[in-house]
Scaffold this motif. Structure first.
Motif, PDB file in Angstrom:
ATOM      1  N   MET A  95      36.593  36.660  48.051  1.00 41.64           N
ATOM      2  CA  MET A  95      37.681  36.341  48.076  1.00 41.64           C
ATOM      3  C   MET A  95      38.171  34.865  48.053  1.00 41.64           C
ATOM      4  SD  MET A  95      38.484  38.624  51.540  1.00 41.64           S
ATOM      5  CE  MET A  95      39.947  39.352  51.599  1.00 41.64           C
ATOM      6  N   GLN A  96      37.288  33.958  48.585  1.00 38.88           N
ATOM      7  CA  GLN A  96      37.398  32.492  48.655  1.00 38.88           C
ATOM      8  C   GLN A  96      37.612  32.165  47.076  1.00 38.88           C
ATOM      9  OE1 GLN A  96      37.828  30.761  51.144  1.00 38.88           O
ATOM     10  NE2 GLN A  96      38.203  28.753  50.118  1.00 38.88           N
ATOM     11  N   ASP A  97      36.884  32.556  46.089  1.00 43.01           N
ATOM     12  CA  ASP A  97      36.723  32.408  44.570  1.00 43.01           C
ATOM     13  C   ASP A  97      38.180  32.758  43.975  1.00 43.01           C
ATOM     14  OD1 ASP A  97      34.389  31.275  44.928  1.00 43.01           O
ATOM     15  OD2 ASP A  97      33.087  33.066  44.073  1.00 43.01           O
ATOM     16  N   GLN A  98      38.565  33.683  44.372  1.00 42.56           N
ATOM     17  CA  GLN A  98      39.738  34.388  43.931  1.00 42.56           C
ATOM     18  C   GLN A  98      41.004  33.662  44.449  1.00 42.56           C
ATOM     19  OE1 GLN A  98      39.679  37.214  42.104  1.00 42.56           O
ATOM     20  NE2 GLN A  98      41.991  36.927  41.631  1.00 42.56           N
ATOM     21  N   MET A  99      40.727  33.361  45.731  1.00 37.72           N
ATOM     22  CA  MET A  99      42.000  32.557  46.165  1.00 37.72           C
ATOM     23  C   MET A  99      42.012  31.053  45.433  1.00 37.72           C
ATOM     24  SD  MET A  99      41.767  33.288  50.287  1.00 37.72           S
ATOM     25  CE  MET A  99      42.700  31.752  50.755  1.00 37.72           C
ATOM     26  N   GLU A 100      40.793  30.372  45.317  1.00 34.33           N
ATOM     27  CA  GLU A 100      40.809  29.351  44.340  1.00 34.33           C
ATOM     28  C   GLU A 100      41.307  29.514  42.827  1.00 34.33           C
ATOM     29  OE1 GLU A 100      40.124  25.977  44.959  1.00 34.33           O
ATOM     30  OE2 GLU A 100      39.662  27.079  47.301  1.00 34.33           O
ATOM     31  N   LYS A 101      40.929  30.668  42.426  1.00 36.55           N
ATOM     32  CA  LYS A 101      41.414  30.968  40.811  1.00 36.55           C
ATOM     33  C   LYS A 101      43.186  31.176  41.084  1.00 36.55           C
ATOM     34  CE  LYS A 101      37.256  33.295  39.113  1.00 36.55           C
ATOM     35  NZ  LYS A 101      36.799  34.584  39.066  1.00 36.55           N
ATOM     36  N   GLU A 102      43.258  31.557  42.166  1.00 35.55           N
ATOM     37  CA  GLU A 102      44.895  31.857  42.356  1.00 35.55           C
ATOM     38  C   GLU A 102      45.612  30.672  42.480  1.00 35.55           C
ATOM     39  OE1 GLU A 102      47.103  34.631  42.007  1.00 35.55           O
ATOM     40  OE2 GLU A 102      45.240  35.743  41.406  1.00 35.55           O
ATOM     41  N   LYS A 103      45.023  29.651  43.245  1.00 33.65           N
ATOM     42  CA  LYS A 103      45.549  28.350  43.555  1.00 33.65           C
ATOM     43  C   LYS A 103      45.595  27.804  42.219  1.00 33.65           C
ATOM     44  CE  LYS A 103      43.895  27.650  48.297  1.00 33.65           C
ATOM     45  NZ  LYS A 103      42.961  26.677  49.115  1.00 33.65           N
ATOM     46  N   GLU A 104      44.642  27.730  41.359  1.00 30.62           N
ATOM     47  CA  GLU A 104      44.639  27.120  39.997  1.00 30.62           C
ATOM     48  C   GLU A 104      45.611  27.367  39.389  1.00 30.62           C
ATOM     49  OE1 GLU A 104      42.776  24.482  39.366  1.00 30.62           O
ATOM     50  OE2 GLU A 104      42.176  24.139  41.312  1.00 30.62           O
ATOM     51  N   LYS A 105      45.683  28.784  39.195  1.00 29.47           N
ATOM     52  CA  LYS A 105      46.757  29.497  38.320  1.00 29.47           C
ATOM     53  C   LYS A 105      48.117  29.022  38.803  1.00 29.47           C
ATOM     54  CE  LYS A 105      47.561  34.302  36.995  1.00 29.47           C
ATOM     55  NZ  LYS A 105      47.219  35.675  37.215  1.00 29.47           N
ATOM     56  N   LEU A 106      48.194  29.037  40.135  1.00 23.85           N
ATOM     57  CA  LEU A 106      49.640  28.460  40.680  1.00 23.85           C
ATOM     58  C   LEU A 106      49.628  26.956  40.426  1.00 23.85           C
ATOM     59  CD1 LEU A 106      49.698  30.265  44.257  1.00 23.85           C
ATOM     60  CD2 LEU A 106      51.563  30.839  42.127  1.00 23.85           C
ATOM     61  N   ARG A 107      48.757  26.257  40.579  1.00 26.94           N
ATOM     62  CA  ARG A 107      48.898  24.867  40.111  1.00 26.94           C
ATOM     63  C   ARG A 107      49.557  24.581  38.635  1.00 26.94           C
ATOM     64  NH1 ARG A 107      43.772  23.376  43.075  1.00 26.94           N
ATOM     65  NH2 ARG A 107      44.525  22.939  45.440  1.00 26.94           N
ATOM     66  N   GLY A 108      48.635  25.579  37.882  1.00 26.10           N
ATOM     67  CA  GLY A 108      49.045  25.454  36.543  1.00 26.10           C
ATOM     68  C   GLY A 108      50.351  25.878  35.989  1.00 26.10           C
ATOM     69  N   MET A 109      50.869  26.952  36.764  1.00 19.40           N
ATOM     70  CA  MET A 109      51.971  27.398  36.739  1.00 19.40           C
ATOM     71  C   MET A 109      53.329  26.302  37.176  1.00 19.40           C
ATOM     72  SD  MET A 109      51.780  31.377  37.775  1.00 19.40           S
ATOM     73  CE  MET A 109      53.573  31.586  37.739  1.00 19.40           C
ATOM     74  N   MET A 110      52.914  25.673  38.304  1.00 12.49           N
ATOM     75  CA  MET A 110      53.719  24.620  38.843  1.00 12.49           C
ATOM     76  C   MET A 110      53.835  23.430  38.005  1.00 12.49           C
ATOM     77  SD  MET A 110      52.673  25.019  42.956  1.00 12.49           S
ATOM     78  CE  MET A 110      53.808  23.753  43.383  1.00 12.49           C
ATOM     79  N   ASP A 111      52.642  23.196  37.368  1.00 14.63           N
ATOM     80  CA  ASP A 111      52.575  22.100  36.319  1.00 14.63           C
ATOM     81  C   ASP A 111      53.407  22.471  35.143  1.00 14.63           C
ATOM     82  OD1 ASP A 111      50.957  20.781  38.322  1.00 14.63           O
ATOM     83  OD2 ASP A 111      49.118  20.952  36.985  1.00 14.63           O
TER      84      ASP A 111
END
Length: 151
Positions: A95-111
């Motif tokens: 779950m932690q890894d998935q959340m990190e991936k989602e955060k990175e994805k969101l950061r990428g999307m936000m960027d």
């Protein structure tokens, strides 16, 4: 007379001896009955003792079986508990890894959104500058655009 007395004496001795033999036989029969009773009692007590010992051994075996089953259940519970804990840790890590991936994805999307917004802002800023420049150089074109926008 003496012979008669002697015969009577012998007869009494014989009767006494017979009576004594009867008593001895009765006593022997009584002792045999007692011996038979004692043997039967001994056999019954032996059988009772054997049954009691067999029952005790069955109970001991049952207690041992129950104790073994209880220990096996405790071991099984411990193993299951450890397995559940490992599974929970694995799930938490996943779950932690998935959340990190989602955060990175969101950061990428936000960027990406920020980049798109910046590009759109620059594009709109250029369009506005061009419109202002065009509007200042040709007043008729600006009027035509105003007419189109009014329609």
């Amino acid at each position: 007379l003496r012979a008669d007395e002697k015969n009577a004496e012998l007869e009494r001795e014989r009767k006494a001896k017979k009576e004594e033999e009867k008593l001895a036989e009765a006593h022997t029969r009584e002792l045999e009955r007692e011996l038979k009773f004692m043997r039967e009692l001994n056999a019954k007590m032996t059988n009772d003792f054997i049954e009691v010992e067999a029952g005790r051994m069955r109970l001991r075996a049952e207690v041992d079986r129950l104790l073994f089953n209880e220990q096996r259940k405790e071991k099984t519970l411990q193993v299951l508990k450890e397995e559940v804990e490992r599974k929970a840790e694995t799930n938490a890590r996943e779950m932690q890894d998935q959340m990190e991936k989602e955060k990175e994805k969101l950061r990428g999307m936000m960027d990406g959104d920020a980049l798109v917004n910046a590009l759109m802002g620059k594009l709109f800023a250029k369009d506005e500058e061009e419109e202002l420049e065009e509007g200042a150089s040709s007043p008729t074109k600006a009027g035509e655009e105003d007419e189109r926008s009014e329609r």
